[in-house]
Design a protein around this motif. Structure first.
Motif, short mmCIF file in Angstrom:
data_model
loop_
_atom_site.label_atom_id
_atom_site.label_comp_id
_atom_site.label_asym_id
_atom_site.label_seq_id
_atom_site.Cartn_x
_atom_site.Cartn_y
_atom_site.Cartn_z
N TRP A 57 -27.68 34.79 86.09
CA TRP A 57 -28.95 34.12 85.86
C TRP A 57 -29.56 33.66 87.19
CZ3 TRP A 57 -32.64 34.01 82.65
CH2 TRP A 57 -33.54 32.95 82.62
N GLN A 58 -28.72 33.05 88.02
CA GLN A 58 -29.18 32.62 89.34
C GLN A 58 -29.78 33.79 90.12
OE1 GLN A 58 -29.57 29.81 91.09
NE2 GLN A 58 -29.22 28.82 89.10
N ALA A 59 -29.07 34.92 90.09
CA ALA A 59 -29.52 36.08 90.84
C ALA A 59 -30.88 36.56 90.36
CB ALA A 59 -28.50 37.22 90.72
N LEU A 60 -31.11 36.42 89.05
CA LEU A 60 -32.38 36.90 88.51
C LEU A 60 -33.52 35.95 88.85
CD1 LEU A 60 -31.34 38.23 85.00
CD2 LEU A 60 -31.75 39.50 87.10
N VAL A 61 -33.27 34.64 88.74
CA VAL A 61 -34.38 33.71 88.94
C VAL A 61 -34.52 33.27 90.39
CG1 VAL A 61 -34.51 32.89 86.57
CG2 VAL A 61 -32.96 31.78 88.19
N ALA A 62 -33.39 33.17 91.08
CA ALA A 62 -33.47 32.69 92.48
C ALA A 62 -32.59 33.57 93.34
CB ALA A 62 -33.03 31.23 92.57
N ASN A 64 -30.75 35.29 96.20
CA ASN A 64 -30.34 34.86 97.53
C ASN A 64 -29.74 36.06 98.26
OD1 ASN A 64 -29.16 33.84 99.77
ND2 ASN A 64 -27.74 32.47 98.70
N PRO A 65 -30.46 36.62 99.23
CA PRO A 65 -30.00 37.87 99.86
C PRO A 65 -28.68 37.72 100.59
CG PRO A 65 -32.01 37.04 100.91
CD PRO A 65 -31.74 36.16 99.76
N LEU A 66 -28.27 36.49 100.88
CA LEU A 66 -27.01 36.32 101.62
C LEU A 66 -25.80 36.33 100.68
CD1 LEU A 66 -28.24 33.62 104.12
CD2 LEU A 66 -27.94 36.08 104.48
N ASN A 67 -26.06 36.14 99.41
CA ASN A 67 -24.97 36.09 98.44
C ASN A 67 -24.59 37.51 98.02
OD1 ASN A 67 -23.46 35.91 96.10
ND2 ASN A 67 -24.42 33.95 95.52
N SER A 68 -23.31 37.87 98.22
CA SER A 68 -22.92 39.26 97.96
C SER A 68 -22.98 39.57 96.47
CB SER A 68 -21.52 39.54 98.51
OG SER A 68 -20.58 38.83 97.76
N GLU A 75 -28.70 45.40 93.49
CA GLU A 75 -28.72 46.77 94.00
C GLU A 75 -27.98 47.75 93.10
OE1 GLU A 75 -30.66 47.81 96.28
OE2 GLU A 75 -31.34 45.73 96.39
N LEU A 76 -26.91 47.31 92.42
CA LEU A 76 -26.09 48.25 91.65
C LEU A 76 -26.27 48.10 90.15
CD1 LEU A 76 -22.82 48.02 93.75
CD2 LEU A 76 -24.51 49.87 93.75
N ARG A 77 -26.07 46.86 89.68
CA ARG A 77 -25.91 46.74 88.22
C ARG A 77 -27.23 46.67 87.48
NH1 ARG A 77 -20.62 42.97 87.98
NH2 ARG A 77 -19.31 44.36 89.21
N LEU A 78 -28.19 45.93 88.04
CA LEU A 78 -29.44 45.75 87.30
C LEU A 78 -30.20 47.06 87.10
CD1 LEU A 78 -30.91 43.48 85.94
CD2 LEU A 78 -32.19 43.08 88.04
N PRO A 79 -30.38 47.86 88.18
CA PRO A 79 -31.10 49.12 87.94
C PRO A 79 -30.39 50.00 86.92
CG PRO A 79 -30.20 49.03 90.18
CD PRO A 79 -30.06 47.67 89.59
N ARG A 80 -29.07 50.00 86.99
CA ARG A 80 -28.31 50.83 86.07
C ARG A 80 -28.53 50.40 84.62
NH1 ARG A 80 -22.14 52.67 86.80
NH2 ARG A 80 -22.04 53.75 84.83
N THR A 81 -28.46 49.09 84.38
CA THR A 81 -28.63 48.61 83.02
C THR A 81 -30.04 48.85 82.51
OG1 THR A 81 -27.01 46.91 83.53
CG2 THR A 81 -28.33 46.59 81.57
N ILE A 82 -31.03 48.60 83.38
CA ILE A 82 -32.41 48.82 82.96
C ILE A 82 -32.64 50.29 82.65
CG2 ILE A 82 -34.80 48.80 83.76
CD1 ILE A 82 -34.14 46.25 85.27
N ALA A 83 -32.12 51.17 83.51
CA ALA A 83 -32.30 52.59 83.27
C ALA A 83 -31.64 52.99 81.96
CB ALA A 83 -31.71 53.40 84.42
N GLY A 84 -30.44 52.45 81.70
CA GLY A 84 -29.75 52.76 80.45
C GLY A 84 -30.60 52.39 79.25
N ALA A 85 -31.15 51.18 79.27
CA ALA A 85 -31.94 50.73 78.13
C ALA A 85 -33.18 51.60 77.95
CB ALA A 85 -32.33 49.27 78.32
N LEU A 86 -33.88 51.89 79.06
CA LEU A 86 -35.10 52.71 78.98
C LEU A 86 -34.80 54.09 78.41
CD1 LEU A 86 -36.96 52.09 82.36
CD2 LEU A 86 -37.84 51.65 80.07
N VAL A 87 -33.76 54.71 78.99
CA VAL A 87 -33.45 56.07 78.60
C VAL A 87 -32.93 56.14 77.18
CG1 VAL A 87 -31.76 57.85 79.08
CG2 VAL A 87 -33.10 56.93 80.92
#
Lengths: 351, 341
Positions: A57-62, A64-68, A75-87
């Motif tokens: 939740w933090q990553a989505l709303v706030a 922080n580029p320094l937080n791994s 970079e990895l999980r969000l695009p994948r999940t969004i693409a899965g839902a769309l497709v």
């Protein structure tokens, strides 16, 4: 006499045939959305590194580029999940449109030449124009999808007696055999078989934001178009005679639906490769729950398709770490038995 | 009286057709021996064939070209006969071991074996047909059970659809299994799946031959039974045919033949479809005529496809299965478009 030897249709008036359960539909859509959001959250949180949900939740709303962790999520999980839902939504709705339009219980983009057509065109692209951008690849796979479906329907409907499910499936598998043979020839000659196979079995791993930026407008537009068409599809699903009797311009509706199928399936196939059976199963399940009015079938299918794709992808990632089980295999694992079930239930004995 | 005359005429016609086809097959065989990467003139080929020629020519002809040619011949014969039987049993003119998913079952077993045993060179030729057989029967049993309904028996449309469903599922699995292989293994399997007649040594001829020697005579012997099937179930039972038993025997023969063929040739479809159809055009619908004629047609087709595939490109081979599909699929679609509902 209806021309359909397919669906066990009752001989009743059109009004009575369009049974639907709006309240069930609405609760499935709302419940499905909630589940989808939960599924996405879970899918983003779980992986080779588990990230707590608060952190997601933090990553989505706030961000922080320094937080791994935030980096992994964005970079990895969000695009994948969004693409899965769309497709997932796109495949399911394209299956629903095809089934409604052709009154054919086994219509599915994978079985009817979309994957093979897109694969063939992509083989041509990989061989002759390596280094095309993703945007161009998507456009080419629209063309491929259209070629595949066009061949299957064209040839299937040339036959006397029209499109029976068996005829359509046979035409689909022969057209696929031809296109796959041609792609194989090209791939072996240019030594690109494995690249092609990687794309073909690709799944949603490695989807980038750049791809999603190109993908989502197409899919969202086509989904909205499908919803606008849904009323006409319902009428078309009663048969051409009934539809033109009710004053519908069937050719125009067909054209619209075909364009939507082409965009939905073409865009999805070019992003995640060949995922079969999703477009077959989901609309069946949706119709069983909410009735045959496509006003409800299409949104329900979209939600359920997205849900299944996200869940299958998450299961594929988590079941056997560090390896991933491709999502197309998992869906085929459910899809083949479901297909057998449909064949036993819905297909009459004659060819 | 007329009936007898007609029958005799058909038999004479079949004999003539068989002789002509055998001559064509022989011609293609000679051509095929002259085709290949290193040039040999027809005279050199003949000389080598009868014991002359340089050691190098001897090697090329006897160790590289002939075994492959023999395998193409045998596989063509086998697949065409299997297709004819399947069409007769299912009473569906569009049945073919490839379409019905039997080839993909066999392929899955072979691919599993190749993946789990990287050192396949030493052991596999004799073993492969058995493995393919297990896969093919697995597929056939699933398809049969899915198409079977109590009190109604087997429905031909459910049979075809189940086959297509199974083949689609198996293909999805195969892609997944092969994608992580290293490029060499992957290429091997990709060419195998494309139907490349990969097992081109005498070992594979020996592995395939016994199956055909046992099974093809059974097929020829049972051919009349297929004619009885084509009259429909009720008439066939009336004529004293033990339908289900006979059907089962023939199915087992067809599945076993196609499994043995697929094991050495890779996934080649459409021969089982083209062979019998062309044969019916030539000699009419009776299976005792159709089976031998389609066997020779299958042999000619596959031999030609392999020859063209080997020679059409300078630096690469197109697998025979790809060539057959490029000709076969349009023909299949043409038949489909003409067929009545």
């Amino acid at each position: 006499m209806t021309r359909s030897n397919v669906v066990k249709g009752r001989q009743t008036s059109p009004k009575e045939q369009i049974w639907s359960r709006p309240y069930t539909a609405i609760s499935i859509i709302v419940g499905g959305l909630v589940l989808l959001i939960l599924g996405c959250a879970f899918s983003i949180a779980k992986g080779s590194k588990d990230i707590p949900l608060e952190e997601v939740w933090q990553a989505l709303v706030a961000f922080n580029p320094l937080n791994s962790d935030h980096q992994i999520i964005w970079e990895l999980r969000l695009p994948r999940t969004i693409a899965g839902a769309l497709v997932g939504a796109a495949f399911a709705v394209s299956g629903a449109l095809m089934q409604g339009m052709t009154r054919n219980p086994i219509a599915d983009p994978g079985l009817l030449g979309v994957n093979a057509g897109a694969g063939f065109v992509l083989a041509l692209c990989f061989a002759f124009f390596p280094g095309l951008s993703f945007n161009q690849l998507i456009l080419f796979s629209f063309v491929g999808a259209a070629v595949g479906v066009g061949l299957v329907y064209g040839i299937g409907s040339l036959a006397k007696g029209g499109l029976s499910p068996v005829r359509l499936a046979l035409a689909g598998s022969a057209v696929a055999a031809l296109l796959v043979a041609l792609s194989e020839g090209i791939a072996l000659y240019f030594r690109i078989s494995q690249d092609l196979a990687f794309w073909y079995a690709g799944g949603v791993a490695g989807v980038t934001w750049a791809q999603i930026d190109i993908l989502w407008p197409w899919i969202v537009l086509a989904l909205i178009g499908s919803l606008l068409l849904s009323r006409s599809i319902t009428i078309l699903s009663l048969g051409d005679d009934v539809a033109s009797g009710l004053g519908q311009r069937t050719a125009l509706v067909r054209l619209g639906a075909v364009l939507a199928v082409m965009v939905l399936a073409g865009a999805s196939v070019s992003t995640v490769g060949a995922v079969g059976f999703l477009g077959l199963m989901i609309p069946h399940a949706a119709r069983a729950m909410v009735g045959v009015d496509y006003k409800w079938v299409i949104p329900t299918s979209a939600i359920l398709g997205a849900l299944l794709m996200v869940v299958a992808d998450t299961v594929g990632r988590l079941s056997n770490p560090p390896h991933e089980t491709p999502v197309s295999a998992l869906i085929a694992l459910i899809g083949v038995p479901y297909f057998f079930y449909i064949i036993r239930k819905k297909v009459r004995d004659n060819l | 009286m007329n009936q007898v005359m007609f029958h005799r005429k058909r038999t004479i016609r079949t004999t003539i057709t068989l002789i002509v086809l055998a001559l064509i097959a022989f011609g293609v065989l000679l051509l095929s021996m002259n085709t290949g990467f290193s040039k040999m003139s027809p005279m050199e080929v003949l000389r080598t064939l009868f014991g002359g020629g340089t050691p190098k020519q001897h090697l090329i002809l006897f160790e590289f070209r002939l075994p492959r040619i023999v395998i193409a011949l045998l596989v063509g014969i086998g697949l065409a006969i299997a297709g004819a039987i399947l069409q007769g049993v299912s009473r569906n003119g569009l049945a073919d071991p490839g379409i019905l998913g039997i080839n993909s079952g066999a392929g899955l077993a072979v691919v599993l074996f190749v993946i789990t045993n990287p050192q396949r060179e030493s052991t596999s030729p004799m073993l492969l047909p058995f493995l393919a057989l297990i896969g093919a029967f697995g597929a056939a049993i699933i398809i049969y059970l899915m198409a079977y309904k109590r009190h109604k028996g087997i429905s031909s449309s459910r049979l075809v659809l189940s086959g297509i469903a199974l083949a689609a599922g198996v293909n999805a699995l195969m892609i997944v299994m092969t994608i992580r292989l290293d490029p060499n293994e992957f290429n091997f399997i990709a060419t195998w799946q494309a139907g490349s007649i990969w097992g081109s040594s005498w070992k594979f001829v020996i592995a395939l031959l016994p199956w055909l020697i046992v099974l093809i005579p059974i097929a020829l012997w049972k051919a009349r039974q297929l004619d009885v099937f084509s009259l429909g179930d009720e008439t066939a039972t009336g004529l004293g045919s033990q339908l289900n038993m006979q059907r089962l025997v023939l199915l087992v023969v067809a599945v076993a033949i196609s499994a043995a063929c697929v094991a050495v040739s890779g996934g080649i479809g459409f021969i089982g479809l083209l062979g019998p159809h062309i044969a019916r055009r030539l000699v009419g619908p009776r299976y005792e005529h159709v089976i031998p004629v389609s066997a020779l047609i299958g042999a000619v087709l596959l031999l030609t496809a392999d020859m063209i595939g080997r020679s059409i490109l300078q630096n690469a081979e197109i697998p025979a299965g790809v060539m057959v599909a490029i000709i076969g699929a349009p023909y299949f679609l043409y038949l489909l478009a003409r067929s009545k509902a």
